[in-house]
Enzyme design. Sequence first.
Site, PDB file in Angstrom:
ATOM      1  N   LYS A 158      79.816 -33.054 -44.746  1.00  0.00           N
ATOM      2  CA  LYS A 158      79.001 -32.693 -43.579  1.00  0.00           C
ATOM      3  C   LYS A 158      78.038 -33.818 -43.230  1.00  0.00           C
ATOM      4  CE  LYS A 158      78.827 -27.634 -43.777  1.00  0.00           C
ATOM      5  NZ  LYS A 158      77.905 -26.468 -43.843  1.00  0.00           N
ATOM      6  N   HIS A 178      73.436 -30.971 -48.524  1.00  0.00           N
ATOM      7  CA  HIS A 178      73.768 -31.690 -49.749  1.00  0.00           C
ATOM      8  C   HIS A 178      75.280 -31.890 -49.843  1.00  0.00           C
ATOM      9  CE1 HIS A 178      69.700 -30.294 -50.616  1.00  0.00           C
ATOM     10  NE2 HIS A 178      69.648 -31.143 -51.616  1.00  0.00           N
ATOM     11  N   ASP A 215      89.967 -28.151 -44.432  1.00  0.00           N
ATOM     12  CA  ASP A 215      90.664 -28.951 -43.420  1.00  0.00           C
ATOM     13  C   ASP A 215      92.173 -29.081 -43.653  1.00  0.00           C
ATOM     14  OD1 ASP A 215      88.320 -29.283 -42.052  1.00  0.00           O
ATOM     15  OD2 ASP A 215      88.105 -31.426 -42.452  1.00  0.00           O
ATOM     16  N   ASP A 234      75.585 -24.607 -40.362  1.00  0.00           N
ATOM     17  CA  ASP A 234      76.234 -23.632 -41.226  1.00  0.00           C
ATOM     18  C   ASP A 234      77.582 -23.343 -40.601  1.00  0.00           C
ATOM     19  OD1 ASP A 234      75.862 -22.101 -43.707  1.00  0.00           O
ATOM     20  OD2 ASP A 234      76.366 -20.400 -42.437  1.00  0.00           O
TER      21      ASP A 234
END
Length: 214
Positions: free
Chosen positions: A18, A14, A163, A74
């Site tokens: 990603k 969700h 990031d 993950d």
Amino acid sequence: MPRTLTGRVVIATHNPGKLAEMTELLAPFGIATVSAGELRLPEPDETGTMFAENAAIKAHAAARASGLPAFADDSGICVEALDGAPGLFSARWAGPGKDFAAAMRRIESELARRGAAAPEARRGHFVSALVIAWPDGHEELFEGRVHGELVWPPRGQRGFGYDPMFRPDGHGRTFGEMSSEEKHGIDWASPDPQPLSHRARAFLALSRACLERA
């Protein structure tokens, strides 16, 4: 023997960041994708003690609910001076509002509290575990890592999560300053591609075992 993935697959996330990366990675293989969010699948409790276990929990839950193969990641950042934290709890450090700016401030605060000012004291790595699960229970697991340094203040508005504070080894810019192609692009024309990000490295291993170019 690895099982080949074909047809349609659920991307069991969700997280829009990603989802975008995983969709781009699958694109060269002609795999049709639908997200767990689009299917309104619930998010399972991630009760594993390893990245691979949580990826498997998400992939199997989506495969059972949809009747389709499911692809889950993950991942997280592990900071050496923080004894590997936030690690499995990388998303939880951002809280229910997914405030990664606050999560990055927390990492910096913890590093400062421990006197981790020198570059060699600010080492960390991203980990990605990718799992493909089929409705019959079969699964394939692949992992990737990238090592680097935690910088402050964060730099760049690209990517997602942590990031902007992660500068991978051998590079002068953070993941937050890199384009998506720089970060997770894979040169499929090369006989020995060397992708940069943890997720791209895990995906390269997955592609060699379970995918065929379109």
